[in-house]
Write a protein that holds these residues in place. Sequence first.
Motif, short mmCIF file in Angstrom:
data_model
loop_
_atom_site.label_atom_id
_atom_site.label_comp_id
_atom_site.label_asym_id
_atom_site.label_seq_id
_atom_site.Cartn_x
_atom_site.Cartn_y
_atom_site.Cartn_z
N PHE A 161 0.68 -1.28 0.10
CA PHE A 161 -0.11 0.19 0.12
C PHE A 161 0.99 1.18 0.07
O PHE A 161 1.88 1.21 0.52
CB PHE A 161 -0.86 0.02 1.07
N SER A 162 0.63 2.25 -0.57
CA SER A 162 1.25 3.42 -0.79
C SER A 162 0.32 4.77 -1.19
O SER A 162 -0.65 4.58 -1.62
CB SER A 162 2.28 3.38 -2.20
N SER A 163 0.68 5.77 -0.63
CA SER A 163 -0.17 7.14 -0.52
C SER A 163 0.34 7.36 -2.04
O SER A 163 -0.41 8.49 -2.46
CB SER A 163 0.41 8.07 0.29
N ASN A 164 1.14 7.09 -2.79
CA ASN A 164 1.47 7.50 -4.03
C ASN A 164 0.51 6.99 -5.16
O ASN A 164 0.21 5.64 -5.12
CB ASN A 164 2.89 6.96 -4.62
N THR A 165 -0.54 7.76 -5.63
CA THR A 165 -1.74 7.31 -6.35
C THR A 165 -1.36 6.72 -7.71
O THR A 165 -2.06 5.61 -8.11
CB THR A 165 -2.76 8.43 -6.67
#
Length: 226
Positions: A161-165
């Motif tokens: 999971f990443s905050s990078n869309t």
Amino acid sequence: MHLMSIAQSLTLFATAAYANTEKVIFSAPPAIRIPDTGPLLETLQLVSLSAKSSKERLSLAVNFPSEEQPRGLESWYLLRDLSPTQRYEVRVCWAAIQPTTFWLDTYTVDHVFDTPPLVQSLAAFSLERQEANSQLLTGSHTGSDQESLLFLRLQAAADFFSSNTTLMQDPPPVDIDLLLDPYLGNFFPRSLLPTGTYIVLLAIGGWWVSGVIWKQYFTPEKAHKD
């Protein structure tokens, strides 16, 4: 110094280990007549693994699980020139910095061609490779009338999971090593022979060193002098 030299010699038998590994173990099926399936198999243009070409380094596209693809993207390969009843394992190895979940399954040719979902997945993957004009690889095989072979299906799902869309919408490809490894005597993987030798030598060296230490410091004569 003598003990240090022994330790350094033993490290020569150590081999590199991959951070993450998934595998499937199987026994090779009976040989089938190649003329009945050979032309069709060649047109699929799948990457092949065999005794002569047992390792491939690939960049594999992945996707996050979805309702349509709960195990991510599927890719297909051929395991060729197998020895009937011989035990093998196929391993996929990848770096820990590329979190991915893999599933590996092997199928006989008849089973794939008789199972609509499998043959549809195989056909879609083959068509995608040809449309992408990727480098088409085929492993070497004996060319005899009969051959023991299997299909390998590899499913790969991104597992992070990443905050990078951008990363969440389009996860980057995963670099993998795909290996076909026969078992020696249907018991021990051939590629692990150096590791097994290292462990045996380490055990023998440890036993010898412990004997030297015992005789030097813990024998009755030594204890009596102390």
